[in-house]
Design a protein around this motif. Structure first.
Motif, PDB file in Angstrom:
ATOM      1  N   ILE A  86      10.262  -6.329  10.264  1.00 44.34           N
ATOM      2  CA  ILE A  86      11.375  -5.374  10.166  1.00 44.34           C
ATOM      3  C   ILE A  86      10.955  -3.984  10.674  1.00 44.34           C
ATOM      4  N   SER A  87      11.965  -3.158  10.879  1.00 42.61           N
ATOM      5  CA  SER A  87      11.708  -1.728  11.040  1.00 42.61           C
ATOM      6  C   SER A  87      12.714  -1.005  10.155  1.00 42.61           C
ATOM      7  N   ALA A  88      12.213  -0.375   9.125  1.00 45.62           N
ATOM      8  CA  ALA A  88      13.102   0.391   8.244  1.00 45.62           C
ATOM      9  C   ALA A  88      13.629   1.611   8.991  1.00 45.62           C
ATOM     10  N   ARG A  89      12.959   1.969  10.101  1.00 46.65           N
ATOM     11  CA  ARG A  89      13.412   3.119  10.890  1.00 46.65           C
ATOM     12  C   ARG A  89      14.572   2.739  11.797  1.00 46.65           C
ATOM     13  N   THR A  90      14.412   1.647  12.589  1.00 48.86           N
ATOM     14  CA  THR A  90      15.465   1.299  13.571  1.00 48.86           C
ATOM     15  C   THR A  90      16.487   0.312  13.003  1.00 48.86           C
TER      16      THR A  90
ATOM     17  N   SER B 253       0.858  -1.194   0.000  1.00 53.59           N
ATOM     18  CA  SER B 253       0.000   0.000   0.000  1.00 53.59           C
ATOM     19  C   SER B 253       0.889   1.238   0.000  1.00 53.59           C
ATOM     20  N   PRO B 254       0.348   2.392  -0.378  1.00 59.79           N
ATOM     21  CA  PRO B 254       1.136   3.623  -0.246  1.00 59.79           C
ATOM     22  C   PRO B 254       1.470   3.856   1.228  1.00 59.79           C
ATOM     23  N   GLY B 255       2.705   4.244   1.499  1.00 61.25           N
ATOM     24  CA  GLY B 255       3.075   4.645   2.851  1.00 61.25           C
ATOM     25  C   GLY B 255       3.499   3.528   3.783  1.00 61.25           C
ATOM     26  N   SER B 256       3.570   2.281   3.289  1.00 56.89           N
ATOM     27  CA  SER B 256       3.936   1.190   4.199  1.00 56.89           C
ATOM     28  C   SER B 256       5.449   1.096   4.400  1.00 56.89           C
ATOM     29  N   GLY B 257       6.192   1.832   3.575  1.00 55.82           N
ATOM     30  CA  GLY B 257       7.649   1.900   3.813  1.00 55.82           C
ATOM     31  C   GLY B 257       8.515   1.309   2.710  1.00 55.82           C
ATOM     32  N   LYS B 258       8.021   1.247   1.489  1.00 58.25           N
ATOM     33  CA  LYS B 258       8.825   0.676   0.389  1.00 58.25           C
ATOM     34  C   LYS B 258      10.116   1.474   0.179  1.00 58.25           C
ATOM     35  N   THR B 259       9.973   2.785   0.033  1.00 56.86           N
ATOM     36  CA  THR B 259      11.155   3.592  -0.289  1.00 56.86           C
ATOM     37  C   THR B 259      12.147   3.596   0.875  1.00 56.86           C
ATOM     38  N   THR B 260      11.632   3.724   2.092  1.00 52.69           N
ATOM     39  CA  THR B 260      12.510   3.723   3.272  1.00 52.69           C
ATOM     40  C   THR B 260      13.255   2.392   3.383  1.00 52.69           C
ATOM     41  N   THR B 261      12.535   1.282   3.136  1.00 53.69           N
ATOM     42  CA  THR B 261      13.162  -0.040   3.201  1.00 53.69           C
ATOM     43  C   THR B 261      14.217  -0.189   2.093  1.00 53.69           C
TER      44      THR B 261
ATOM     45  N   ILE C  14       7.033  -7.418   7.379  1.00 51.25           N
ATOM     46  CA  ILE C  14       6.062  -6.727   8.239  1.00 51.25           C
ATOM     47  C   ILE C  14       6.803  -5.538   8.846  1.00 51.25           C
ATOM     48  N   ASN C  15       6.561  -4.356   8.272  1.00 51.69           N
ATOM     49  CA  ASN C  15       7.367  -3.170   8.597  1.00 51.69           C
ATOM     50  C   ASN C  15       6.723  -2.328   9.715  1.00 51.69           C
ATOM     51  N   LYS C  16       7.528  -1.435  10.243  1.00 52.14           N
ATOM     52  CA  LYS C  16       7.157  -0.521  11.334  1.00 52.14           C
ATOM     53  C   LYS C  16       6.898  -1.311  12.616  1.00 52.14           C
ATOM     54  N   ILE C  17       7.687  -2.374  12.787  1.00 55.92           N
ATOM     55  CA  ILE C  17       7.543  -3.214  13.969  1.00 55.92           C
ATOM     56  C   ILE C  17       7.865  -2.405  15.236  1.00 55.92           C
TER      57      ILE C  17
HETATM   58  N1  LIG Z   1       7.805   4.253  12.551  1.00 55.96           N
HETATM   59  C1  LIG Z   1       8.203   3.875  11.357  1.00 55.96           C
HETATM   60  N2  LIG Z   1       7.960   4.647  10.286  1.00 55.96           N
HETATM   61  C2  LIG Z   1       8.387   4.215   9.075  1.00 55.96           C
HETATM   62  C3  LIG Z   1       9.075   2.997   8.897  1.00 55.96           C
HETATM   63  N3  LIG Z   1       9.336   2.822   7.579  1.00 55.96           N
HETATM   64  C4  LIG Z   1       8.840   3.899   6.959  1.00 55.96           C
HETATM   65  N4  LIG Z   1       8.275   4.758   7.848  1.00 55.96           N
HETATM   66  C5  LIG Z   1       7.630   6.054   7.558  1.00 55.96           C
HETATM   67  O1  LIG Z   1       6.445   5.810   6.803  1.00 55.96           O
HETATM   68  C6  LIG Z   1       6.231   6.842   5.843  1.00 55.96           C
HETATM   69  C7  LIG Z   1       6.075   6.257   4.438  1.00 55.96           C
HETATM   70  O2  LIG Z   1       7.294   5.611   4.057  1.00 55.96           O
HETATM   71  P1  LIG Z   1       7.706   5.390   2.539  1.00 55.96           P
HETATM   72  O3  LIG Z   1       9.002   4.658   2.552  1.00 55.96           O
HETATM   73  O4  LIG Z   1       7.655   6.663   1.789  1.00 55.96           O
HETATM   74  O5  LIG Z   1       6.512   4.426   2.034  1.00 55.96           O
HETATM   75  P2  LIG Z   1       6.110   3.977   0.546  1.00 55.96           P
HETATM   76  O6  LIG Z   1       4.993   4.886   0.127  1.00 55.96           O
HETATM   77  O7  LIG Z   1       5.635   2.570   0.687  1.00 55.96           O
HETATM   78  O8  LIG Z   1       7.334   4.085  -0.314  1.00 55.96           O
HETATM   79  C8  LIG Z   1       7.429   7.783   5.983  1.00 55.96           C
HETATM   80  O9  LIG Z   1       7.047   8.866   6.796  1.00 55.96           O
HETATM   81  C9  LIG Z   1       8.473   6.928   6.663  1.00 55.96           C
HETATM   82  O10 LIG Z   1       9.398   7.680   7.423  1.00 55.96           O
HETATM   83  C10 LIG Z   1       9.333   2.185  10.078  1.00 55.96           C
HETATM   84  O11 LIG Z   1       9.915   1.104  10.050  1.00 55.96           O
HETATM   85  N5  LIG Z   1       8.856   2.685  11.254  1.00 55.96           N
END
Ligand SMILES: Nc1nc2c(ncn2[C@@H]2O[C@H](COP(=O)(O)OP(=O)(O)O)[C@@H](O)[C@H]2O)c(=O)[nH]1
Ligand SMILES: [Mg+2]
Length: 222
Positions: free
Chosen positions: A198-202, A41-49, A166-169
């Protein structure tokens, strides 16, 4: 005799795409380029991962990124900052990439010097699941805030992917998300799937994910 013919257009679109996808996979195999199709979905963390994954693997393999979006180039900018080869594909309103569009993207990127290409597909859990892009493997991300009912609502997506992240754990304590129930629901749809929290953040779980990718790229390019 019937009064008129009925053409199942959708089926023929899929059949044609499946053929193109198989041909693309053969080309990729010959060229020793692994292609991962990453969906969510949009915003689930693809780009961050992706950015995290590049940081871990960039000294071990030559990575190229295809960013597909309806009409923006925000994600390509984020990836370009890592110094990785990236191309932005604009689908012009289409909600998925098919095999032909993926092939055009790979041609635009240039894969001669790429061991591992990753396609960030358009963000949604419906259309991308229906179209084989020609990828070597399919991955998806489900993030904690989206809820644990998604395998029940979008079963096709969960049943066609090889790996589920499973992101944003890191945020699990703030949401009503039953991790074990998700694993059970997903395994019922797709017994062979690999599930990695996973957590793409931590950075939690990223090494296990990178190891999965390393192994798949190695097997493909052998
Ligand atoms: N808390 C948290 N936020 C995250 C994580 N990964 C991504 N985000 C946040 O989620 C939002 C969407 O991430 P993005 O990578 O742009 O998602 P995409 O639309 O799937 O590419 C951003 O504000 C990221 O900083 C994570 O592991 N933990
Ligand atoms: Mg993105």
């Amino acid at each position: 005799m019937d009064e008129f013919k009925i053409l199942k257009i959708k089926e023929s679109v899929f059949e044609n795409n499946d053929k193109q996808a198989d041909l693309l996979r053969e080309d990729l195999k010959r060229d020793k380029t692994f292609l991962l199709n990453l969906m969510s979905s949009p915003g689930s963390g693809k780009t961050t991962t992706l950015v995290r994954t590049i940081e871990v693997l960039k000294d071990e393999m030559r990575i190229g990124i295809l960013e597909a979006d309806i009409d923006s180039d925000v994600d390509a900018h984020a990836v370009a900052k890592t110094g990785t080869k990236v191309i932005q594909l604009h689908t012009g309103g289409m909600c998925h990439l098919d095999a032909d569009m993926t092939k055009q993207g790979l041609l635009g990127l240039g894969t001669k010097d790429i061991d591992c290409a990753i396609l960030e597909n358009v963000g949604n859990l419906v259309c991308p699941a229906e179209f084989d892009t020609g990828a070597s493997k399919n991955a998806m991300i489900l993030s904690i805030p989206e809820g644990d009912d998604k395998p029940l609502k979008y079963p096709l997506m969960f049943s066609i992917v090889d790996v589920l992240l499973i992101n944003k754990i890191d945020a699990i304590d703030y949401f009503d998300f039953d991790l074990e129930a998700v694993k059970e629901r997903v395994k019922k749809l797709n017994p062979n799937i690999k599930i990695i929290p996973i957590s793409a953040r931590t950075g939690e779980g990223i090494e296990e994910w990178a190891q999965w990718l390393r192994t798949e790229v190695k097997n493909w390019n052998e």
